[in-house]
Design an enzyme around this catalytic site. Structure first.
Site, PDB file in Angstrom:
ATOM      1  CB  ALA A 120       0.169   9.964  16.371  1.00 24.44           C
ATOM      2  CB  SER A 121      -0.719   6.359  12.510  1.00 23.73           C
ATOM      3  OG  SER A 121      -1.230   5.169  13.092  1.00 23.73           O
ATOM      4  CE  LYS A 122      -4.947   2.244  12.461  1.00 22.38           C
ATOM      5  NZ  LYS A 122      -5.386   1.835  11.104  1.00 22.38           N
ATOM      6  CB  SER A 133      -7.444   2.363  16.414  1.00 22.85           C
ATOM      7  OG  SER A 133      -7.257   1.836  17.714  1.00 22.85           O
ATOM      8  CE1 TYR A 185      -2.857   0.883  14.979  1.00 18.81           C
ATOM      9  CE2 TYR A 185      -3.732   1.321  17.173  1.00 18.81           C
ATOM     10  CZ  TYR A 185      -3.885   0.794  15.903  1.00 18.81           C
ATOM     11  OH  TYR A 185      -5.078   0.189  15.555  1.00 18.81           O
ATOM     12  CB  VAL A 223      -0.990   0.034   1.189  1.00 17.98           C
ATOM     13  CG1 VAL A 223      -2.030  -1.069   1.057  1.00 17.98           C
ATOM     14  CG2 VAL A 223      -0.258  -0.031   2.519  1.00 17.98           C
TER      15      VAL A 223
END
Length: 236
Positions: A149-151, A134, A147, A57
């Site tokens: 922060a990315s979500k 999430s 994680y 991706v």
């Protein structure tokens, strides 16, 4: 021409469960993952409704070429961005490499796949995009600095794309699971402890998430929203 849904992270975890559910509901499923071997095994198990699509991706050109090649002769009307990684990180142990990998897969990957799919959704007269966020985007967990922060970024992207793509009759929504009984989560050894903190007293079964994905891949009047599926954990 049959309606097609593109599912990323398809070979394992929640992606695999989503593929199984949508294939069972009559969709032709483009199952995207990096592992050709795992995808072949998935297709052999689920049946001819599953079309393996090998790509990473984070590589926009490769994703676009693969999607263009396999959509030909079919109507792509839905996308489910399941691919994601969640290595534990804290301020005292994160690295630039881990930062880039987490954001490349979880955020850039979501954008790349959506960008590759949108021309086909437009050609079909509209459709739906479902992103995996999430519960950690709302109620962060210790040790999940990058994680979480990315979500949170995925939530913002979902809202922005909902506005941008509305004129094309494309709805964009997200699901935000909490703890789910997947092999990856089981390997952490923390599910039992996590379940004790959840108001409903247990982690989710994978299909309890997939059923909401199935509802959201059918375009309707809901867009820019995130469904939190966490047994009440986000309220704690």
């Amino acid at each position: 021409m049959s309606d097609t849904v593109l599912v990323t992270g398809a070979a394992s975890g929640m992606g695999r469960t989503v593929v199984e559910r949508l294939a069972g509901a009559g969709w032709r499923v483009l199952a995207l993952d990096r592992s050709a071997e795992a995808l072949d095994a998935l297709a052999a198990e689920v049946g001819p409704a599953v079309v393996p699509l090998v790509a990473d991706v984070v590589d926009r050109a490769a994703v676009t070429a693969a999607v263009d090649g396999l959509v030909a002769g079919h109507r792509l009307t839905a996308v489910v961005n399941c691919a994601g990684i969640y290595p534990p990180t804290r301020l005292d142990d994160y690295s630039e490499d881990v930062y880039r990998r987490v954001f490349d897969v979880n955020v850039l990957g979501t954008l790349n796949v959506t960008a590759a799919a949108v021309p086909h959704l437009r050609a079909a007269g509209g459709g739906a995009v479902v992103n995996f966020a999430s519960v950690d985007a709302f109620a962060v967990s210790p040790g999940q600095l990058l994680y979480s922060a990315s979500k949170a970024a995925v939530l913002s992207i979902t809202k922005s794309l909902a506005i941008e793509l509305a004129p094309d009759a494309i709805v964009v929504n997200a699901v935000a699971p909490g703890w789910v009984d997947t092999p990856g989560n089981a390997a952490t050894g923390r599910m039992a402890a996590a379940a004790a903190t959840i108001p409903l007293g247990r982690v989710a079964r994978p299909d309890e998430i997939a059923v909401w994905v199935q509802r959201l891949v059918e375009p309707g009047y809901v867009t820019g929203e995130t469904v939190v599926i966490a047994g009440g954990a986000a309220m704690r």
